[in-house]
Motif scaffolding. Structure first.
Motif, PDB file in Angstrom:
ATOM      1  N   LEU A  14       0.823  -1.202   0.000  1.00 58.27           N
ATOM      2  CA  LEU A  14       0.000   0.000   0.000  1.00 58.27           C
ATOM      3  C   LEU A  14       0.861   1.257   0.000  1.00 58.27           C
ATOM      4  O   LEU A  14       0.591   2.210  -0.744  1.00 58.27           O
ATOM      5  CB  LEU A  14      -0.933  -0.006   1.217  1.00 58.27           C
ATOM      6  CG  LEU A  14      -1.859   1.193   1.351  1.00 58.27           C
ATOM      7  CD1 LEU A  14      -2.841   1.232   0.191  1.00 58.27           C
ATOM      8  CD2 LEU A  14      -2.604   1.127   2.678  1.00 58.27           C
ATOM      9  N   TRP A  17       2.444   1.671  -3.444  1.00 51.94           N
ATOM     10  CA  TRP A  17       1.436   2.152  -4.380  1.00 51.94           C
ATOM     11  C   TRP A  17       1.180   3.638  -4.165  1.00 51.94           C
ATOM     12  O   TRP A  17       1.104   4.415  -5.126  1.00 51.94           O
ATOM     13  CB  TRP A  17       0.146   1.349  -4.204  1.00 51.94           C
ATOM     14  CG  TRP A  17      -0.974   1.858  -5.043  1.00 51.94           C
ATOM     15  CD1 TRP A  17      -1.198   1.592  -6.356  1.00 51.94           C
ATOM     16  CD2 TRP A  17      -2.017   2.745  -4.623  1.00 51.94           C
ATOM     17  NE1 TRP A  17      -2.327   2.255  -6.768  1.00 51.94           N
ATOM     18  CE2 TRP A  17      -2.845   2.965  -5.727  1.00 51.94           C
ATOM     19  CE3 TRP A  17      -2.325   3.357  -3.414  1.00 51.94           C
ATOM     20  CZ2 TRP A  17      -3.961   3.780  -5.666  1.00 51.94           C
ATOM     21  CZ3 TRP A  17      -3.437   4.175  -3.350  1.00 51.94           C
ATOM     22  CH2 TRP A  17      -4.242   4.377  -4.461  1.00 51.94           C
ATOM     23  N   ALA A  18       1.052   4.057  -2.907  1.00 56.15           N
ATOM     24  CA  ALA A  18       0.783   5.467  -2.611  1.00 56.15           C
ATOM     25  C   ALA A  18       1.917   6.364  -3.084  1.00 56.15           C
ATOM     26  O   ALA A  18       1.674   7.452  -3.621  1.00 56.15           O
ATOM     27  CB  ALA A  18       0.550   5.645  -1.104  1.00 56.15           C
ATOM     28  N   VAL A  22       0.294   9.038  -5.621  1.00 57.26           N
ATOM     29  CA  VAL A  22       0.047  10.370  -5.058  1.00 57.26           C
ATOM     30  C   VAL A  22       0.699  11.492  -5.873  1.00 57.26           C
ATOM     31  O   VAL A  22       0.036  12.492  -6.162  1.00 57.26           O
ATOM     32  CB  VAL A  22       0.479  10.416  -3.570  1.00 57.26           C
ATOM     33  CG1 VAL A  22       0.486  11.832  -3.033  1.00 57.26           C
ATOM     34  CG2 VAL A  22      -0.444   9.542  -2.746  1.00 57.26           C
TER      35      VAL A  22
END
Length: 109
Positions: A14, A17-18, A22
């Motif tokens: 996670l 991925w962020a 972002v």
């Protein structure tokens, strides 16, 4: 498999991925060239290399009988690719690939 390990893998995925998504969603082109957000995202590349380095050193410190060849192959690939191209992405991927290949080579025969 232990629940803690699965939770750690999920959190790591996670966070990775962020870090990739972002910046594209924040329209980084509108931020100040030397602003804190840009400096933060610029630091994630070296942080990735440091994380991979730590992940390869810790098992060797816990068990000195482990083969050090993958560690040195990965480290040499990171340093060599960084010196040639000054690319964090290429150095990270090349170091991980060299580490993985050096780990698999004893099993290929």
């Amino acid at each position: 498999m232990r629940t803690e390990l699965l939770a750690l893998a999920a959190l790591t995925g996670l966070a990775t991925w962020a870090f990739r998504v972002v910046p594209t969603k924040l329209h980084a082109g509108r931020t100040a060239p030397e602003g804190p957000l840009r400096r933060f995202f610029a630091a994630t590349g070296p942080a990735a290399i440091a994380t991979l380095f730590t992940a390869s050193v810790l098992p060797m410190l816990q068990d000195p009988a482990l083969d050090p060849v993958p560690f040195f192959a990965g480290t040499a690939a990171v340093l060599g690719l960084w010196g040639l191209r000054r690319s964090v992405v290429l150095a990270t991927l090349g170091g991980a690939a060299a580490y993985g290949l050096a780990t698999l080579l004893p099993f290929a025969s």
